[in-house]
Scaffold this motif. Structure first.
Motif, PDB file in Angstrom:
ATOM      1  N   ASN A  92       0.816  -1.406   0.106  1.00  0.00           N
ATOM      2  CA  ASN A  92       0.077   0.026  -0.078  1.00  0.00           C
ATOM      3  C   ASN A  92       0.969   1.275  -0.075  1.00  0.00           C
ATOM      4  N   TRP A  93       0.309   2.462  -0.480  1.00  0.00           N
ATOM      5  CA  TRP A  93       0.888   3.611  -0.145  1.00  0.00           C
ATOM      6  C   TRP A  93       0.126   4.506   0.665  1.00  0.00           C
ATOM      7  N   TYR A  94       0.461   5.461   1.316  1.00  0.00           N
ATOM      8  CA  TYR A  94      -0.201   6.407   1.864  1.00  0.00           C
ATOM      9  C   TYR A  94       0.135   7.846   2.058  1.00  0.00           C
ATOM     10  N   ASP A 101       2.971  13.833   5.248  1.00  0.00           N
ATOM     11  CA  ASP A 101       3.329  12.426   5.251  1.00  0.00           C
ATOM     12  C   ASP A 101       3.129  11.533   3.974  1.00  0.00           C
ATOM     13  N   ILE A 102       4.277  11.080   3.518  1.00  0.00           N
ATOM     14  CA  ILE A 102       3.788  10.148   2.146  1.00  0.00           C
ATOM     15  C   ILE A 102       4.725   8.943   2.498  1.00  0.00           C
ATOM     16  N   GLY A 103       4.245   7.824   2.361  1.00  0.00           N
ATOM     17  CA  GLY A 103       4.924   6.526   2.495  1.00  0.00           C
ATOM     18  C   GLY A 103       4.609   5.150   1.778  1.00  0.00           C
ATOM     19  N   LEU A 116       2.109  -8.373  10.969  1.00  0.00           N
ATOM     20  CA  LEU A 116       3.490  -7.361  10.959  1.00  0.00           C
ATOM     21  C   LEU A 116       3.314  -6.509   9.709  1.00  0.00           C
ATOM     22  N   LEU A 117       3.626  -5.310  10.234  1.00  0.00           N
ATOM     23  CA  LEU A 117       3.482  -4.073   9.166  1.00  0.00           C
ATOM     24  C   LEU A 117       4.732  -3.341   9.195  1.00  0.00           C
ATOM     25  N   LEU A 118       5.549  -3.508   7.870  1.00  0.00           N
ATOM     26  CA  LEU A 118       6.555  -2.651   7.825  1.00  0.00           C
ATOM     27  C   LEU A 118       6.483  -1.430   6.657  1.00  0.00           C
ATOM     28  N   SER A 119       6.863  -0.237   7.069  1.00  0.00           N
ATOM     29  CA  SER A 119       6.778   0.853   6.234  1.00  0.00           C
ATOM     30  C   SER A 119       8.223   1.793   6.249  1.00  0.00           C
TER      31      SER A 119
END
Length: 170
Positions: A86-88, A118-120, A129-132
């Motif tokens: 995903n992107w956010y 914020d952009i990621g 588990l969530l990695l960003s």
């Protein structure tokens, strides 16, 4: 100002027209970046709708010559890329405070407000588990020029924070 307005309209349009997806109801972990000289932050995310969430980050530092904290809150829009990626994007702000002890001089301290974007990009594993990886520009509104041991700041200081985050989803 015109570019900022057009960018805001584009983000709102994309968020209204994007496909719905499910994001984790809650996630907690660490955001590892420079955090304006504070280092790692404890990070919490709370889903608001299927593709929107609120992120709260608390960073603090307690040392011999420098003490401080920073609390950031961001509203984020999450968009699927492919598979578990995903992107956010997000916007928000926060408050910070610090005290710096100058050897042989007076202490410098300040409490300040800041606005943040914020952009990621993130990867959501099959297990919780969530990695960003994200980029967060911050514009601080401070009273004085000061030095926190790493750099000199002035009114409306601009900071660019890049961070890697690891979060447990529940």
């Amino acid at each position: 100002m015109k570019k900022l307005f057009l960018l805001s309209l584009a983000i709102i349009g994309i968020s209204l027209s994007s496909n719905a997806q499910d994001i984790s109801e809650n996630a907690i972990g660490l955001r590892l970046g420079d955090s304006d000289g504070l280092g790692a932050e404890v990070s919490y995310q709370r889903a608001i709708r299927s593709n929107n969430r609120l992120e709260l980050d608390l960073g603090w530092r307690n040392g011999r010559n420098y003490d401080g904290f920073k609390l950031a809150g961001l509203y984020q829009w999450v968009f699927p890329i492919e598979g578990a990626f995903n992107w956010y994007v997000g916007a928000g702000g926060g408050i910070g405070s610090f005290r710096y002890d100058i050897q042989g001089g007076d202490d410098i301290s300040d409490t300040y407000l800041f606005a943040a974007g914020d952009i990621g990009i993130e990867y959501n594993f099959d297990f919780p588990l969530l990695l960003s990886l994200d980029f967060r520009p911050e514009a601080g509104f401070r009273d004085d020029v000061y030095y926190n041991g790493n750099r000199v700041y002035n009114n409306s200081a601009l900071d660019f924070d890049i961070a890697f985050s690891v979060r447990y989803q529940f």
